[in-house]
Design an enzyme around this catalytic site. Structure first.
Site, PDB file in Angstrom:
ATOM      1  N   ASP A 225     -24.338  -6.869  21.304  1.00  0.00           N
ATOM      2  CA  ASP A 225     -23.433  -5.725  21.349  1.00  0.00           C
ATOM      3  C   ASP A 225     -21.981  -6.152  21.561  1.00  0.00           C
ATOM      4  OD1 ASP A 225     -22.598  -3.085  21.353  1.00  0.00           O
ATOM      5  OD2 ASP A 225     -22.930  -2.855  23.507  1.00  0.00           O
TER       6      ASP A 225
ATOM      7  N   ASN B  60     -28.875 -14.798  27.470  1.00  0.00           N
ATOM      8  CA  ASN B  60     -28.610 -13.441  27.944  1.00  0.00           C
ATOM      9  C   ASN B  60     -29.637 -12.481  27.356  1.00  0.00           C
ATOM     10  OD1 ASN B  60     -26.728 -11.306  29.183  1.00  0.00           O
ATOM     11  ND2 ASN B  60     -27.004 -10.597  27.073  1.00  0.00           N
ATOM     12  N   GLU B  61     -30.356 -11.796  28.244  1.00  0.00           N
ATOM     13  CA  GLU B  61     -31.318 -10.752  27.891  1.00  0.00           C
ATOM     14  C   GLU B  61     -32.324 -11.181  26.829  1.00  0.00           C
ATOM     15  OE1 GLU B  61     -29.318  -7.052  27.093  1.00  0.00           O
ATOM     16  OE2 GLU B  61     -28.734  -6.815  29.196  1.00  0.00           O
TER      17      GLU B  61
ATOM     18  N   ASN C  55     -29.672  -7.684  34.682  1.00  0.00           N
ATOM     19  CA  ASN C  55     -28.820  -6.740  33.955  1.00  0.00           C
ATOM     20  C   ASN C  55     -29.508  -5.381  34.018  1.00  0.00           C
ATOM     21  OD1 ASN C  55     -27.411  -9.045  33.322  1.00  0.00           O
ATOM     22  ND2 ASN C  55     -27.644  -8.877  31.112  1.00  0.00           N
TER      23      ASN C  55
ATOM     24  N   TYR D  33     -29.118  -0.894  34.103  1.00  0.00           N
ATOM     25  CA  TYR D  33     -28.278   0.258  33.766  1.00  0.00           C
ATOM     26  C   TYR D  33     -28.944   1.576  34.158  1.00  0.00           C
ATOM     27  CZ  TYR D  33     -25.311  -3.001  31.283  1.00  0.00           C
ATOM     28  OH  TYR D  33     -24.468  -4.035  30.973  1.00  0.00           O
TER      29      TYR D  33
ATOM     30  N   GLU E 285     -25.072  -7.734  35.314  1.00  0.00           N
ATOM     31  CA  GLU E 285     -24.520  -6.615  34.540  1.00  0.00           C
ATOM     32  C   GLU E 285     -24.933  -5.310  35.189  1.00  0.00           C
ATOM     33  OE1 GLU E 285     -25.087  -6.380  30.330  1.00  0.00           O
ATOM     34  OE2 GLU E 285     -24.763  -8.529  29.996  1.00  0.00           O
TER      35      GLU E 285
END
Length: 637
Positions: A200, A449-450, A503, A505, A541
């Site tokens: 992203d 990452n992820e 991370n 959200y 994150e």
């Protein structure tokens, strides 16, 4: 002072790729590697034995689709010029250039200084995103794949001191399942090729960092590795030097005033420093290791290495710097500015560090690729802690499945992250650690990452990479940033790593606008990782998209108030866990992304706007972080 080999030097024997000296019988092979774009271990710097010419500026520029076949064989037939360093995508008003899939060409004339006769002459590219082919006049002299790590090419046999040559660089921004990061190219009904990628942020391409012409002696220092420790007031600097050619090695360690505090000889050894001054977060101190190669007692090469004496350790659920618990405060960042794209800019670098200091941040993660080495040099000098990350972002087909996390096909398969991807990932780790191993600011490697660490195949993919990273650098902890689909119940690789980096959200992609429920989810998630691992836990994150100037008295997403409330909820939860060692907000500033419908003008999770204006959350973070001073909330001072 100690100049002989010590037990601490045994760590240098892990992962060596070159002998201590390259004798004549291996020199030809070495030069062949160099001409093929072998990564340079040392950043070029001017010394009494080395010189540099900066090639930044405005270069001729063209797309492969608009140029003749083999355009490097003559002056580029194009009216366009492009700035270097900069991504090319946003420089022009032509949409075809911005969205180009394929090769682009940069070209300029270069003159070699006449005093370089008898020296090796090299080109250095601090980065070419994501692949490069380099031509001197009509000849292909080297290639490199990997968009965020440097490479150099020996062109001694192609040029002459005092002469000029035409330098052409072909750069491709294309991504596939054989690149890091991965992607794919689709062909639409019109025949247009479109780059698809699974991360992203915008896929900027081009020569985004500086280009150099530099000279080195035939016999020279090729690589230096330093590892530091201390006992009481005595510091120790273990060093290892790789030479090209046959020479003796002499080293001197100078303090910040230039006074020699230790010296030694030999290609590896240890130096002791009485009354050592440590490199500390927020209070950096740098020594300089002067490495000299001597032939018949004559210095034929010298190279300086900045040295910060400090230790890094994970002990139980604590992250220790210099034996003291450290609490990360800061950001995930991006190399991203208007017009320049990912082009390195010293003015933005200085201002970004000022804003981090203003907000109370003590650290950042190089999400999601290695940043320009100038950034790490700056962090070394200013005491900012860095989590250094590879470009392995997008190794997750679950992202394609949306919030369900159900991949259309397995991530770790030949359809996507297969053997070629794994080889590219391994090479990227080698180049990252080879470049950044001596920076005291770098305290941890983040190798992905992820990734889809919850999927079958993840362990087979990552276990060899973890082994490689530990062989290359046994002194720093390892981590990876956990995607939300990878939970404490289904993750398959966390035991291989040292720190749990989450991370998350809740309150944005899950429970948007419902911070009460989001807080319950977050609390349970962190507790689950603590119960499973016993390792330090940090958040790499967390954040909410925020439109500057949008306000509301309710919990309305996208408002500045919601971003503040979102962060405060996370901080309440963090403060409940003594095992928690850090918080890095996503993101430092707004940044460009794909052209998808869910991103209006890019990702707006920045604490600062893309042009670095503070949102309300910046002031809230400043109030919190400036009171922490690198300590866990509630810790004894």
């Amino acid at each position: 002072m100690e100049s002989s080999s010590s037990p601490r030097c045994e760590q240098f024997r892990h992962g060596n790729r070159l002998p201590i000296a390259l004798e004549n019988d291996s020199l030809d092979a070495y030069i062949a590697e160099k001409r093929a774009g072998r990564p340079s271990m040392l950043k070029p710097t001017p010394t009494p034995t080395r010189e540099m010419v900066n090639l930044d500026g405005v270069w001729r520029f063209g797309l492969d689709s608009r140029l003749n076949d083999q355009p490097w064989k003559a002056r580029l037939d194009t009216p366009l010029e492009a700035a270097v360093p900069a991504s090319y995508n946003d420089l022009f008003t032509d949409a075809e250039i911005r969205d180009h899939v394929g090769w682009v060409y940069y070209q300029r004339e270069v003159r070699v200084p006449r005093g370089w006769s008898g020296e090796r002459i090299l080109l250095r590219f601090d980065a070419a995103t994501h692949a490069a082919r380099v031509y001197v006049d009509r000849a292909l002299v080297g290639e490199h794949v990997g968009g965020y790590t440097p490479f150099d090419i020996d062109i001694t046999d192609n040029v002459a001191a005092g002469g000029a040559f035409r330098l052409t660089v072909a750069v491709s921004g294309d991504l596939s399942n054989e690149t890091i990061p991965p992607g794919k190219i689709e062909v639409g009904l019109t025949g247009k090729r479109t780059q698809v990628y699974f991360h992203d942020f915008y896929n900027y391409a081009g020569l985004a960092r500086s280009v150099w012409l530099y000279s080195v002696p035939e016999t020279r220092v090729e690589d230096v590795t330093v590892v530091t420790t201390f006992t009481g007031a005595t510091g120790v600097v273990d060093y290892r030097v790789v030479l090209v050619g046959d020479a003796e090695v002499r080293v001197r360690l100078r303090d910040a005033s230039g006074a020699v505090v230790a010296e030694g000889s030999g290609a590896e050894g240890s130096l002791e420093i009485s009354d050592v001054v440590l490199w500390k977060p927020g209070a950096p101190y740098l020594y300089e290791l002067e490495v000299e190669a001597l032939v018949a007692d004559v210095v034929v090469d010298s190279y300086p290495v900045s040295v910060g004496v400090r230790t890094v350790e994970v002990r139980g659920h604590e992250f220790l710097i210099n034996g003291e618990p450290f609490y990360f405060t800061g950001y995930g960042k991006h190399e991203d500015t208007a017009v320049r794209g990912k082009g390195h800019d010293n003015a933005y670098m200085v201002h970004d560090f000022q804003l981090m200091e203003w907000s109370g941040a003590n650290s950042f993660r190089t999400s999601h690729y290695p940043y320009a080495e100038d950034v790490l040099d700056f962090a070394d000098r200013h005491g900012i802690v860095v989590i250094d990350e590879t470009a392995a972002v997008g190794l997750n087909m679950g992202v394609v499945g949306g919030l369900s996390g159900t991949p259309p096909f397995p991530t770790f398969s030949e359809q996507y992250a297969g053997a070629a991807t794994h080889a590219a990932h391994a090479q990227h780790i080698r180049e990252l650690i080879g470049r950044d191993k001596n920076h005291p600011s770098v305290v941890m490697w983040c190798i992905a990452n992820e990734p889809a660490s919850n999927e079958d195949g993840a362990r087979e993919y990552f276990e060899p990479l973890v082994k490689l990273a530990r062989e290359l650098d046994p002194t720093r902890p390892l981590t990876y940033s956990l995607v939300m689909f990878a939970t404490f119940q289904n993750d398959q690789i966390i035991d291989l790593f040292d720190v749990v980096s989450m991370n998350r959200y809740y309150g944005w992609y899950i429970n948007a606008g419902d911070l009460t429920t989001a807080e319950m989810y977050l609390q349970g998630d962190i507790q689950g990782w603590i119960d499973r691992t016993g390792k330090p836990i940090m958040m790499t994150e967390y954040g909410a998209d925020t439109m500057p100037g949008l306000h509301s008295v309710w919990d309305q997403v996208w408002t500045e108030e919601y971003q503040v409330d979102f962060l405060e909820m996370y901080h309440r939860v963090f403060d409940r866990f003594p095992q928690f060692v850090g918080e890095q907000v996503w993101n430092f500033s707004d940044f460009a992304t794909t052209n998808g419908l869910h991103r209006v003008g890019g990702n707006k999770k920045g604490i600062f706007t893309r042009d670095r204006r503070p949102k309300s959350a910046a002031f809230a973070l400043r109030r919190r972080w400036r009171g922490l001073n690198g300590r866990k909330p509630g810790a004894e001072f």
